[in-house]
Design an enzyme around this catalytic site. Structure first.
Site, PDB file in Angstrom:
ATOM      1  N   HIS A   8      50.916  45.804  46.416  1.00  0.00           N
ATOM      2  CA  HIS A   8      49.577  45.067  46.772  1.00  0.00           C
ATOM      3  C   HIS A   8      48.562  45.277  45.631  1.00  0.00           C
ATOM      4  CE1 HIS A   8      46.011  44.065  49.050  1.00  0.00           C
ATOM      5  NE2 HIS A   8      46.879  43.054  49.491  1.00  0.00           N
ATOM      6  N   ASP A  24      43.155  50.188  46.548  1.00  0.00           N
ATOM      7  CA  ASP A  24      44.003  49.566  46.972  1.00  0.00           C
ATOM      8  C   ASP A  24      45.376  50.505  46.895  1.00  0.00           C
ATOM      9  OD1 ASP A  24      46.104  47.465  47.336  1.00  0.00           O
ATOM     10  OD2 ASP A  24      44.426  46.087  47.149  1.00  0.00           O
ATOM     11  N   SER A  78      43.319  38.473  50.032  1.00  0.00           N
ATOM     12  CA  SER A  78      43.480  39.576  49.251  1.00  0.00           C
ATOM     13  C   SER A  78      43.597  39.069  47.498  1.00  0.00           C
ATOM     14  CB  SER A  78      44.860  40.431  49.592  1.00  0.00           C
ATOM     15  OG  SER A  78      44.756  41.406  50.417  1.00  0.00           O
ATOM     16  N   ASN A 104      42.874  37.599  57.034  1.00  0.00           N
ATOM     17  CA  ASN A 104      43.929  36.654  57.330  1.00  0.00           C
ATOM     18  C   ASN A 104      44.202  36.645  58.682  1.00  0.00           C
ATOM     19  OD1 ASN A 104      44.052  36.539  54.393  1.00  0.00           O
ATOM     20  ND2 ASN A 104      45.540  38.072  54.441  1.00  0.00           N
TER      21      ASN A 104
END
Length: 415
Positions: free
Chosen positions: A103, A65, A264, A199
């Site tokens: 994130h 990430d 996520s 998404n």
């Protein structure tokens, strides 16, 4: 970028992007335990009951990430190793980089956050698991994001990951050939790979890679009532299971909390569950860890598995404690077989592969060949066959007349 009460992450058109969803304004709770109260999935999806068996001790989850800030209270001592594949962060992978740099810390806190005290702060679903932080820079201007991912997967395997969490997507169903080798390496070394479906609100209308790779646990999102999330999830035939993707709470770099939506956040719940299963059943290979997760999911929708919920909603207690028959292969796909079919080394196209033939070129008038003259043999045959046929017919008539006359003459002689 702030719009109304929610700050939305914008997906780029190319490369790999985080499957972030809809992070809201950072929460400022009046009391610490209000954060813990927001983690409805701990009770609703059986994590509290699973903790009677294991808290994830001994399991290691790699978070590929934007980097994990291991200095925040909930993650102190959780990040045991790390690396930076972007060239923009620190060697330990703990410097947030790229777009949506918060994130990675958010994802890690949902997997293995330790809380800030008894009943306070964010606690992950596997609160005694360890984290490997592998930072990658994604989005516009990121250097070779596909190569970063391939390198990150290999690094995670080589440094002891039991599970790899990938809350990111290419926004396309296909993936580069460099990922074939990297993901095959993970599967060959019994590593469970979990990926967010993506998404819809970020432009991912259908599940994108790596969640389309055979053998990867693709995670769809549901709302707090357990129904499919329209904005904070995508759907597709590779979905394995579904987990909450709305009204999520997580830790951000530097401390503090954020309320957010997106797969996520659903993916780390499944990665943490895989860590619990691995901790409770260390003898299991990756295929059987995955099998316990899908076999014990609560079926929802039709068909099962289906493109919205996969095998159903995760059930942490059942995944950890139920009796589940063993399997001999990954139940959600075989990447090696896919590669053999769709990327044959011979350079020929498999008969099972759908291809579009190239358009047929239209020749120019000067290139059109003149019509060939009629065959002389055909002409001669027609020329002689017609008179011969007429002659033969005439002879047959004459013969018939003669034979009839002879027969009549014989009858007259007998009288």
């Amino acid at each position: 970028m702030t719009g109304g009460r929610r700050r939305r992450a914008v997906a780029v058109a190319v490369g790999v992007v985080v499957a972030l969803g809809l992070p809201a304004a950072v929460a400022a709770p009046a009391r610490a335990d209000s954060i813990r109260d927001m983690e409805y999935w701990l009770d609703d999806y059986g994590f509290y009951d699973a903790w009677d068996t294991t808290l994830g001790e001994g399991a290691t989850v790699a978070v590929i990430d934007t980097g994990v800030d291991g200095s925040v209270p909930e993650l102190q001592g959780v990040v045991v190793d790390g690396a930076d594949m972007s060239g923009m962060g620190s060697a330990d992978g703990q410097t947030p980089v790229g777009e949506n740099s918060q994130h990675g810390t958010m994802v890690a806190s949902m997997i293995a956050g330790r809380g800030t005290g008894a009943g306070s702060g964010v606690i992950g679903v596997a609160p005694e698991a360890s984290i490997l932080s592998i930072s990658v820079a994604l989005g516009d201007g990121a250097p070779g994001s596909d190569d970063q991912i391939a390198d990150a997967v290999r690094w995670a395997v080589d440094h002891g990951a039991d599970v790899i969490n990938m809350s990111l997507t290419r926004n396309s169903i296909d993936w580069p050939e460099s990922w074939d080798d990297a993901f095959s390496y993970a599967f060959d070394n019994d590593v469970v790979v979990v990926a967010a479906a993506g998404n819809r609100i970020n432009g991912t209308d259908e599940v994108g890679a790596p969640a389309t790779i055979p053998g990867v646990v693709a995670v769809a999102g549901v709302d707090a009532e357990g129904d499919a999330s329209f904005d904070a999830s995508s759907q597709g035939i590779t979905i394995a299971v579904a987990a909450p993707s709305e009204q999520l709470v997580a830790v951000v770099p530097g401390g503090g909390y954020v309320i957010w939506d997106g797969t996520s956040g659903a993916a780390p719940l499944v990665s943490g569950l895989a860590a619990l299963v691995k901790s409770a059943h260390p003898e299991l290979d990756a295929a059987n860890v995955i099998n316990r997760i899908i076999a014990t999911a609560t079926p929802k929708g039709e068909p099962v598995p289906g493109p919205i919920y996969g095998y159903g909603l995760i059930d942490a207690e059942a995944a950890v404690t139920d009796e589940v028959p063993a399997v001999s292969a990954n139940p959600i796909g075989d990447l090696a077989a896919w590669i053999a079919t769709y990327r044959p080394s011979s350079g020929t196209v498999s008969v099972d592969t759908l291809v579009i033939p190239p358009p047929t070129a239209t020749p120019s008038p000067t290139a059109v060949a003149a019509p060939a003259p009629p065959s002389t043999e055909v002409y001669d045959l027609v020329h002689w066959a017609v008179p011969l046929g007429l002659l033969l017919g005439f002879l047959i008539l004459v013969a018939t007349f003669v034979l009839g006359a002879v027969a009549q003459f014989k009858r007259l002689l007998r009288k």
